[in-house]
Write an enzyme that holds these catalytic residues in place. Sequence first.
Site, PDB file in Angstrom:
ATOM      1  CG  LEU A  65      -1.570  -1.027   1.389  1.00  0.00           C
ATOM      2  CD1 LEU A  65      -2.942  -1.125   2.440  1.00  0.00           C
ATOM      3  CD2 LEU A  65      -3.226  -0.480   0.515  1.00  0.00           C
ATOM      4  CB  SER A 131     -12.523   1.238  12.017  1.00  0.00           C
ATOM      5  OG  SER A 131     -12.480   1.344  13.174  1.00  0.00           O
ATOM      6  CD  GLU A 133     -10.240   1.786  18.403  1.00  0.00           C
ATOM      7  OE1 GLU A 133      -9.767   2.804  18.428  1.00  0.00           O
ATOM      8  OE2 GLU A 133     -11.691   1.380  18.622  1.00  0.00           O
ATOM      9  CE1 TYR A 154      -6.750   0.238  12.063  1.00  0.00           C
ATOM     10  CE2 TYR A 154      -8.746   1.137  13.950  1.00  0.00           C
ATOM     11  CZ  TYR A 154      -8.078   0.199  12.197  1.00  0.00           C
ATOM     12  OH  TYR A 154      -9.251  -0.288  11.482  1.00  0.00           O
TER      13      TYR A 154
HETATM   14  P1  NAP Z   1      -5.519  -7.889   9.572  1.00  0.00           P
HETATM   15  O1  NAP Z   1      -6.039  -8.704   9.693  1.00  0.00           O
HETATM   16  O2  NAP Z   1      -4.625  -7.274  10.766  1.00  0.00           O
HETATM   17  O3  NAP Z   1      -5.582  -8.178   8.185  1.00  0.00           O
HETATM   18  C1  NAP Z   1      -4.581  -7.012   7.600  1.00  0.00           C
HETATM   19  C2  NAP Z   1      -4.688  -7.354   6.530  1.00  0.00           C
HETATM   20  O4  NAP Z   1      -3.612  -5.647   5.883  1.00  0.00           O
HETATM   21  C3  NAP Z   1      -3.235  -8.233   6.268  1.00  0.00           C
HETATM   22  O5  NAP Z   1      -3.443  -9.060   4.844  1.00  0.00           O
HETATM   23  C4  NAP Z   1      -1.947  -7.576   6.553  1.00  0.00           C
HETATM   24  O6  NAP Z   1      -1.038  -7.904   5.083  1.00  0.00           O
HETATM   25  C5  NAP Z   1      -2.496  -6.218   5.207  1.00  0.00           C
HETATM   26  N1  NAP Z   1      -1.807  -5.251   5.025  1.00  0.00           N
HETATM   27  C6  NAP Z   1      -0.768  -4.553   6.165  1.00  0.00           C
HETATM   28  N2  NAP Z   1       0.362  -3.224   5.982  1.00  0.00           N
HETATM   29  C7  NAP Z   1       0.387  -3.644   4.295  1.00  0.00           C
HETATM   30  C8  NAP Z   1       0.895  -3.351   3.793  1.00  0.00           C
HETATM   31  N3  NAP Z   1       1.667  -2.110   3.543  1.00  0.00           N
HETATM   32  N4  NAP Z   1       0.216  -3.497   2.199  1.00  0.00           N
HETATM   33  C9  NAP Z   1      -0.795  -4.080   1.624  1.00  0.00           C
HETATM   34  N5  NAP Z   1      -0.828  -4.535   2.969  1.00  0.00           N
HETATM   35  C10 NAP Z   1      -0.464  -4.748   4.241  1.00  0.00           C
HETATM   36  O7  NAP Z   1      -7.123  -6.817   9.851  1.00  0.00           O
HETATM   37  P2  NAP Z   1      -8.650  -7.444   9.930  1.00  0.00           P
HETATM   38  O8  NAP Z   1      -8.322  -7.647  11.405  1.00  0.00           O
HETATM   39  O9  NAP Z   1      -8.689  -8.731   8.410  1.00  0.00           O
HETATM   40  O10 NAP Z   1      -9.261  -5.885   9.292  1.00  0.00           O
HETATM   41  C11 NAP Z   1      -9.339  -6.200   7.581  1.00  0.00           C
HETATM   42  C12 NAP Z   1      -9.956  -4.264   7.948  1.00  0.00           C
HETATM   43  O11 NAP Z   1     -10.994  -3.955   8.706  1.00  0.00           O
HETATM   44  C13 NAP Z   1      -8.676  -3.847   8.040  1.00  0.00           C
HETATM   45  O12 NAP Z   1      -7.968  -2.030   7.755  1.00  0.00           O
HETATM   46  C14 NAP Z   1      -8.868  -2.795   9.739  1.00  0.00           C
HETATM   47  O13 NAP Z   1      -8.071  -2.101  10.441  1.00  0.00           O
HETATM   48  C15 NAP Z   1     -10.290  -2.876   9.241  1.00  0.00           C
HETATM   49  N6  NAP Z   1     -10.995  -2.883  10.543  1.00  0.00           N
HETATM   50  C16 NAP Z   1     -11.602  -4.362  11.341  1.00  0.00           C
HETATM   51  C17 NAP Z   1     -12.237  -5.125  12.539  1.00  0.00           C
HETATM   52  C18 NAP Z   1     -12.108  -5.610  12.581  1.00  0.00           C
HETATM   53  O14 NAP Z   1     -12.930  -5.936  14.394  1.00  0.00           O
HETATM   54  N7  NAP Z   1     -11.306  -7.373  12.797  1.00  0.00           N
HETATM   55  C19 NAP Z   1     -12.961  -3.690  12.799  1.00  0.00           C
HETATM   56  C20 NAP Z   1     -13.109  -2.615  12.255  1.00  0.00           C
HETATM   57  C21 NAP Z   1     -12.648  -2.361  10.786  1.00  0.00           C
HETATM   58  P3  NAP Z   1       0.137  -8.887   6.365  1.00  0.00           P
HETATM   59  O15 NAP Z   1      -0.778 -10.716   6.247  1.00  0.00           O
HETATM   60  O16 NAP Z   1       1.487  -8.883   5.276  1.00  0.00           O
HETATM   61  O17 NAP Z   1       0.564  -8.878   7.656  1.00  0.00           O
HETATM   62  N1  GDD Z   2      -4.953  -6.442  22.003  1.00  0.00           N
HETATM   63  C1  GDD Z   2      -4.713  -5.861  23.510  1.00  0.00           C
HETATM   64  N2  GDD Z   2      -4.305  -6.047  24.459  1.00  0.00           N
HETATM   65  N3  GDD Z   2      -5.737  -5.325  24.015  1.00  0.00           N
HETATM   66  C2  GDD Z   2      -6.009  -4.661  25.261  1.00  0.00           C
HETATM   67  C3  GDD Z   2      -5.496  -5.985  26.422  1.00  0.00           C
HETATM   68  C4  GDD Z   2      -4.305  -6.373  25.258  1.00  0.00           C
HETATM   69  O1  GDD Z   2      -3.290  -7.198  26.594  1.00  0.00           O
HETATM   70  N4  GDD Z   2      -5.482  -5.832  27.872  1.00  0.00           N
HETATM   71  C5  GDD Z   2      -6.880  -5.451  27.564  1.00  0.00           C
HETATM   72  N5  GDD Z   2      -6.835  -4.390  26.023  1.00  0.00           N
HETATM   73  C6  GDD Z   2      -8.299  -3.601  25.733  1.00  0.00           C
HETATM   74  C7  GDD Z   2      -7.590  -2.092  24.846  1.00  0.00           C
HETATM   75  O2  GDD Z   2      -7.265  -1.814  25.502  1.00  0.00           O
HETATM   76  C8  GDD Z   2      -9.348  -2.713  24.184  1.00  0.00           C
HETATM   77  O3  GDD Z   2      -9.514  -1.914  24.818  1.00  0.00           O
HETATM   78  C9  GDD Z   2      -9.636  -3.701  23.851  1.00  0.00           C
HETATM   79  O4  GDD Z   2      -9.556  -4.399  24.915  1.00  0.00           O
HETATM   80  C10 GDD Z   2      -9.825  -3.824  22.789  1.00  0.00           C
HETATM   81  O5  GDD Z   2      -8.601  -4.157  21.879  1.00  0.00           O
HETATM   82  P1  GDD Z   2      -7.834  -4.680  20.874  1.00  0.00           P
HETATM   83  O6  GDD Z   2      -8.702  -5.996  20.765  1.00  0.00           O
HETATM   84  O7  GDD Z   2      -6.651  -4.513  20.357  1.00  0.00           O
HETATM   85  O8  GDD Z   2      -8.942  -4.526  19.868  1.00  0.00           O
HETATM   86  P2  GDD Z   2      -9.503  -2.502  19.456  1.00  0.00           P
HETATM   87  O9  GDD Z   2     -10.978  -2.116  19.335  1.00  0.00           O
HETATM   88  O10 GDD Z   2      -8.569  -1.833  19.576  1.00  0.00           O
HETATM   89  O11 GDD Z   2      -9.133  -2.671  17.565  1.00  0.00           O
HETATM   90  C11 GDD Z   2      -9.923  -2.988  16.408  1.00  0.00           C
HETATM   91  O12 GDD Z   2     -10.852  -3.231  17.282  1.00  0.00           O
HETATM   92  C12 GDD Z   2     -11.176  -2.344  15.681  1.00  0.00           C
HETATM   93  C13 GDD Z   2     -12.995  -1.675  15.843  1.00  0.00           C
HETATM   94  O13 GDD Z   2     -13.498  -0.881  16.786  1.00  0.00           O
HETATM   95  C14 GDD Z   2      -9.263  -3.890  16.213  1.00  0.00           C
HETATM   96  O14 GDD Z   2      -9.417  -4.695  14.730  1.00  0.00           O
HETATM   97  C15 GDD Z   2      -9.104  -2.372  14.743  1.00  0.00           C
HETATM   98  O15 GDD Z   2      -8.568  -2.783  13.538  1.00  0.00           O
HETATM   99  C16 GDD Z   2     -10.330  -2.738  14.601  1.00  0.00           C
HETATM  100  O16 GDD Z   2     -10.857  -1.056  13.820  1.00  0.00           O
END
Ligand code: NAP
Ligand code: GDD
Length: 385
Positions: A65, A131, A133, A154
Amino acid sequence: MNKRALITGITGQDGSYLSEFLLSKDYEIHGLIRRASTFNTGRIDHIYTDPHLSGARLFLHHGDLSDPGQLTDLIYNVQPEEIYHLGAQSHVRVSFDAPEYTGDITGLGTTRLLEAIRRSGIKTKYYQASSSELFGASHPPQNEQTPFYPRSPYAASKLYAYWMTVNYREGYNLFACNGILFNHESPRRGETFVTRKITRALANILSGNQKELYIGNLESKRDWGFAPEYVEMMWLMLNQEKPNDYVVGTGVSYSVKDFINTAFSYAGLEIEWRGTDIETKGILKSMDTKVSASLKTGNVLIVIDPRYFRPTEVNFLQADISKAKRELGWEPRIHFSELVKVMVDYDLKMVGLGCPGEGAAACKAKGFGYTDHSTSLYEKVRQGQ
Ligand code: NAP
Ligand code: GDD
């Protein structure tokens, strides 16, 4: 003729489930992957076939990217009808350590892709992985009208990407949608996000490979849903008549402490919480007989490590899903306790322990085939059709 989709972030949690889903709908899929010195395709290996074989429908392209030229070439050459932009530096805590990098990949990376679409002149539809977030410090429940208040590099990067998506929709008539997705989890969730960290630690504690789980803020609340359901919503958004932005969540929130209690209890361990603030400890109060020979009541299993605190926390996310319900027919199928069971079952299996199996049973009952890394969710894909 198969529809063609391009997926950035195809190797991530969502990218892998989305690929399976689109394959089951007969799409041809092109995925952007980063070159790495070790394999980073573990989540999609089970659906990948040699591109030389006839019938191959999943193709991977190296790129990043950060590299606009590659993105433009790829889009021009593939000419996808749909683009799902899921690639990002997606870890909130990490974004505080790498704010500039996160801005570059998660924020500007989106602009590079949107520009590549515009410059290549192709007609396509675009999904932006926005997100919850974005809402940050705004009061729950949050919906499409709630003011954004990002609380991390982020989230600020995703805010920029959100508005760039709106701008290309309004300025260039691009069919572009923001899916404002609340947290969604699965057995394929990255190991350092809190849910998977908990279920893996639980399995390791039970198998005698780990003594304690070190954790950050226990009180923050999230609206946790099941990732395979959420990727179906991405597709649905791009297959409406008009582009629009949607909040997707379950509408119900739990704290990190709730997640721990539910996961441990499902595996037969009852936790008692003692102390306050950073002195809080999770102590084994009781356990089912024969759970683990190495565990004793009174053992400290959960300890706070302030290293996992964030300079600015998002305390409470809870989705108001009225719009998605009304316009997309969205109804979450897997609920919190089932999600926890799915993840615990998987991680217990990963360390070679037996599991209660209620998670897999709930998935099956609700129409999800399999949820581990090595098998597809979708019957048609499982049968290699
Ligand atoms: P993830 O498991 O962390 O996957 C992120 C993907 O982005 C991986 O395939 C990673 O590749 C790729 N990537 C990272 N840096 C890149 C770069 N410089 N160039 C090209 N590709 C790159 O995330 P996810 O949970 O599947 O989430 C998918 C999307 O939804 C993300 O944009 C995340 O921010 C957003 N989102 C997630 C959630 C959630 O709860 N999961 C909620 C809201 C939004 P590698 O495998 O090589 O690291
Ligand atoms: N990762 C992590 N590790 N989080 C922790 C921990 C720990 O040891 N202990 C407590 N937490 C709390 C974080 O402070 C946060 O409040 C909550 O657990 C969730 O953390 P994560 O699972 O890291 O997810 P996130 O909510 O910060 O972000 C994820 O969700 C977003 C959507 O709301 C990611 O997937 C983001 O990419 C996504 O946008």
